[in-house]
Design an enzyme around this catalytic site. Structure first.
Site, PDB file in Angstrom:
ATOM      1  N   THR A 222       0.844  -1.179   0.000  1.00  0.00           N
ATOM      2  CA  THR A 222       0.000   0.000   0.000  1.00  0.00           C
ATOM      3  C   THR A 222       0.891   1.244   0.000  1.00  0.00           C
ATOM      4  OG1 THR A 222      -0.107   0.401   2.395  1.00  0.00           O
ATOM      5  CG2 THR A 222      -1.565  -1.312   1.484  1.00  0.00           C
TER       6      THR A 222
ATOM      7  N   LYS B   7       6.819   3.393   1.231  1.00  0.00           N
ATOM      8  CA  LYS B   7       7.996   4.175   1.617  1.00  0.00           C
ATOM      9  C   LYS B   7       7.815   4.944   2.924  1.00  0.00           C
ATOM     10  CE  LYS B   7       7.943   6.084  -2.570  1.00  0.00           C
ATOM     11  NZ  LYS B   7       7.364   5.070  -3.451  1.00  0.00           N
TER      12      LYS B   7
ATOM     13  N   GLU C  27      13.703  -3.112  -0.610  1.00  0.00           N
ATOM     14  CA  GLU C  27      14.518  -2.757  -1.766  1.00  0.00           C
ATOM     15  C   GLU C  27      13.752  -1.883  -2.760  1.00  0.00           C
ATOM     16  OE1 GLU C  27      17.483  -1.989  -3.772  1.00  0.00           O
ATOM     17  OE2 GLU C  27      17.974  -3.667  -2.464  1.00  0.00           O
TER      18      GLU C  27
ATOM     19  N   ALA D 257      12.428   0.830  -7.597  1.00  0.00           N
ATOM     20  CA  ALA D 257      11.587  -0.333  -7.933  1.00  0.00           C
ATOM     21  C   ALA D 257      12.412  -1.620  -7.860  1.00  0.00           C
ATOM     22  CB  ALA D 257      10.937  -0.144  -9.296  1.00  0.00           C
TER      23      ALA D 257
ATOM     24  N   GLU E  57       0.452   9.402 -10.882  1.00  0.00           N
ATOM     25  CA  GLU E  57      -0.653   9.193  -9.947  1.00  0.00           C
ATOM     26  C   GLU E  57      -1.915   9.804 -10.571  1.00  0.00           C
ATOM     27  OE1 GLU E  57      -0.577   7.483  -7.166  1.00  0.00           O
ATOM     28  OE2 GLU E  57       1.581   7.082  -7.319  1.00  0.00           O
TER      29      GLU E  57
ATOM     30  N   ASP F  35       7.667  12.684  -3.661  1.00  0.00           N
ATOM     31  CA  ASP F  35       8.026  11.265  -3.805  1.00  0.00           C
ATOM     32  C   ASP F  35       9.535  11.115  -3.986  1.00  0.00           C
ATOM     33  OD1 ASP F  35       7.280   8.397  -4.236  1.00  0.00           O
ATOM     34  OD2 ASP F  35       8.148   8.801  -6.204  1.00  0.00           O
TER      35      ASP F  35
ATOM     36  N   LYS G 246      12.350   9.294  -1.331  1.00  0.00           N
ATOM     37  CA  LYS G 246      13.350   8.311  -1.757  1.00  0.00           C
ATOM     38  C   LYS G 246      14.763   8.778  -1.401  1.00  0.00           C
ATOM     39  CE  LYS G 246      10.514   6.658  -5.619  1.00  0.00           C
ATOM     40  NZ  LYS G 246      10.333   6.632  -7.089  1.00  0.00           N
TER      41      LYS G 246
ATOM     42  N   GLY H  75       6.744   0.952 -12.541  1.00  0.00           N
ATOM     43  CA  GLY H  75       5.888  -0.044 -13.176  1.00  0.00           C
ATOM     44  C   GLY H  75       5.542  -1.172 -12.232  1.00  0.00           C
TER      45      GLY H  75
END
Length: 512
Positions: free
Chosen positions: A246, A270, A297, A302, A359, A370, A374, A493
């Site tokens: 989620t 995340k 990971e 991704a 999104e 986002d 990261k 993806g």
């Protein structure tokens, strides 16, 4: 007698426990216990000094437990009156499991990882013979773990998958497609025993099959963490893994509950890794205390092996001096195309939206949050204590469009065209636009510098040659100098993200 090819189980046992002062360690106490019980016709299986100070445990049949307590209270009546014995009581519904193993410590470690702590153990080191006492409801799970360790029985890993949208649904199909091969090649039996979203949860102790969508569709069980934990306990499931696919800010609050109840965690979510540093570190301590793992990971890149690479470099003592790259597959697609084509910026955004790269509200991508999350995750892999508020983020959305509805924003997308066309035209010849995350500064201090911004780079550079929706990460180290380690590939993806989550599940399964 327990031989090396047998696991013996004796059910309906009880422990009679003494608690008292130093006299329990004196010569003759054990003999008095045996005589009192044997005189009453009660057979004693094991007598053992407990781990707790001044304690002794005696193993008897459950039917004899009450009489055993009475006989011993009578035998040690004088010592109780003087306060030398504080309590004599029984613990019932126990099982004794006997086996032979040269590697008892490994078995004990696996039991502890599954929240099983034997109440008593008796070990004959020269013969490798071991008897352990566990509660009755832990008998089967204990037996399964011992069989796996001694006889090489396939290890059953029970998966609870939270979220079955694009990534989660793809992951279910990947696991079902590969389960038989994994069982044959790796001796790991992956069973999906729970599938949930924010509304409903479906359970299947035997493991879901290809009809899983129908089972979740017609489930009438409300989704809750308690129901999942209770299901695992009720069915005595070992090797539990909760998989979070989620993006929920609320669900991550339950991670500590899962760890406390015997689950390892794998996640593409995340959020937890970007919580305040105090929560981040406390969770790591909880994982260590419970001997659990949390693999993530896919949080950055991704399916690309980025986090593992950074962990290995950092743990090996390599001084990482900078990490820079295109972290967003969405914004990679947008600026790779906008830099090379004559189409308007709004046209590219709409195209990315139609292809499912963004999104539903593209502002979530264009805000840069986002990418910032990261970048923060990578900073913390280097033991930096940066917080989200420390990141300098260039929001690509004009202030006038930040607070309007999604529908109004999409209808006014063309208002972005002039500004980004000017930015594009004002570049040096042979340059292209890239939206990058950049962790730099003195990374040997407590905090690094984190920037998320739109920059112009030479078209023939590594960043400039990026194609499609690929991501790229440049890792600069002291040893490599000006030549970075470059990791590049599909960074977005459902298929690649699900495959990365699957890889974490397998990695965890092989080390459990």
């Amino acid at each position: 007698m327990t031989d090396k090819n047998t696991i013996n189980i004796y059910r309906n046992k009880a422990l009679v426990n003494f608690e008292g002062k130093d006299f329990l360690g004196q010569i003759g106490v054990d003999s008095r216990i045996f005589q009192a019980l044997n005189g009453g016709g009660i057979s004693v299986g094991v007598i053992s000094q407990q781990a707790i100070e001044n304690g002794i445990s005696v193993l008897v049949d459950e039917n004899d437990a009450s009489d055993a307590v009475d006989f011993l209270n009578k035998e040690f009546e004088e010592e109780k009156a003087k306060g030398h014995v504080s309590n004599i009581y029984s613990v019932e519904n126990l099982s004794v499991i006997g086996f032979v193993s040269d590697n008892y410590n490994k078995i004990l470690s696996e039991l502890q990882r599954n929240k099983i702590y034997p109440l008593l153990l008796s070990q004959i080191a020269s013969a490798g013979r071991v008897n352990i006492v566990v509660t009755g409801n832990q008998t089967e799970i204990t037996k399964n773990i011992i069989e796996t360790e001694i006889f090489g029985k396939p290890k059953t890993v029970h998966l609870a998958l939270i979220g079955h949208g694009n990534v989660g649904g793809t992951l279910v199909e990947q696991i079902l497609d590969s389960a038989y091969d994994i069982l044959k090649r790796k001796r790991v039996d992956l069973k999906i025993v729970a599938i949930a979203n924010s509304k409903k949860i479906a359970f299947n102790k035997a493991g879901f099959g290809s009809d899983w969508r129908q089972k979740i569709k017609y489930s009438t069980t409300d989704s809750s963490v308690d129901s999942l934990v209770d299901f695992a306990k009720e069915h005595h499931l070992e090797n539990l893994v909760m998989v979070d696919n989620t993006a929920s800010k609320d669900f991550v609050k339950h991670y500590p509950t899962f760890v406390d109840n015997g689950f390892d965690i794998v996640g593409s979510n995340k959020i937890y890794n970007t919580l305040p540093i105090s929560e981040y570190r406390n969770f790591r301590k909880l994982l260590e205390k419970n001997k659990k793992k949390y693999l993530y990971e896919t949080n950055v890149g991704a399916g690309l092996p980025l986090i593992d690479t950074i962990k290995l470099l950092h743990l090996s003592g390599e001084n990482i001096t900078r990490i820079k790259g295109v972290f967003s597959g969405t914004l990679s697609y947008v600026f790779n195309n906008f830099s090379l084509r004559n189409d308007k910026f709004s046209t590219i955004i709409n195209e990315a939206l139609e292809k499912g790269y963004t999104e539903p509200d593209p502002r979530e991508d264009l805000s840069g949050n986002d990418v910032a999350r990261k970048l923060l995750i990578l900073a913390r892999e280097l033991d930096l204590i940066n917080e989200f508020e420390d990141i300098n983020i260039q929001n690509l959305v004009p202030e006038s469009l930040l607070s309007v509805s999604k529908e109004e924003f999409l209808s006014r997308l063309e208002e972005l065209d002039d500004e980004y066309q000017k930015i594009k035209e004002n570049q040096e010849p042979g340059y292209v636009l890239r939206y990058v995350g950049d962790l730099h500064g003195d990374l040997q201090k407590e905090k690094g510098e984190l920037d998320v911004k739109l920059i112009s780079v030479p078209a023939n550079s590594a960043l400039g040659q990026l194609k499609g929706s690929d991501s790229i990460f440049e890792i600069y180290t002291e040893s490599y100098g000006e030549n970075p380690i470059v990791i590049m590939g599909a960074g977005a993806g459902a298929k690649v993200t699900a495959r990365g989550v699957f890889g974490d599940i397998l990695r965890l399964s092989e080390t459990k």
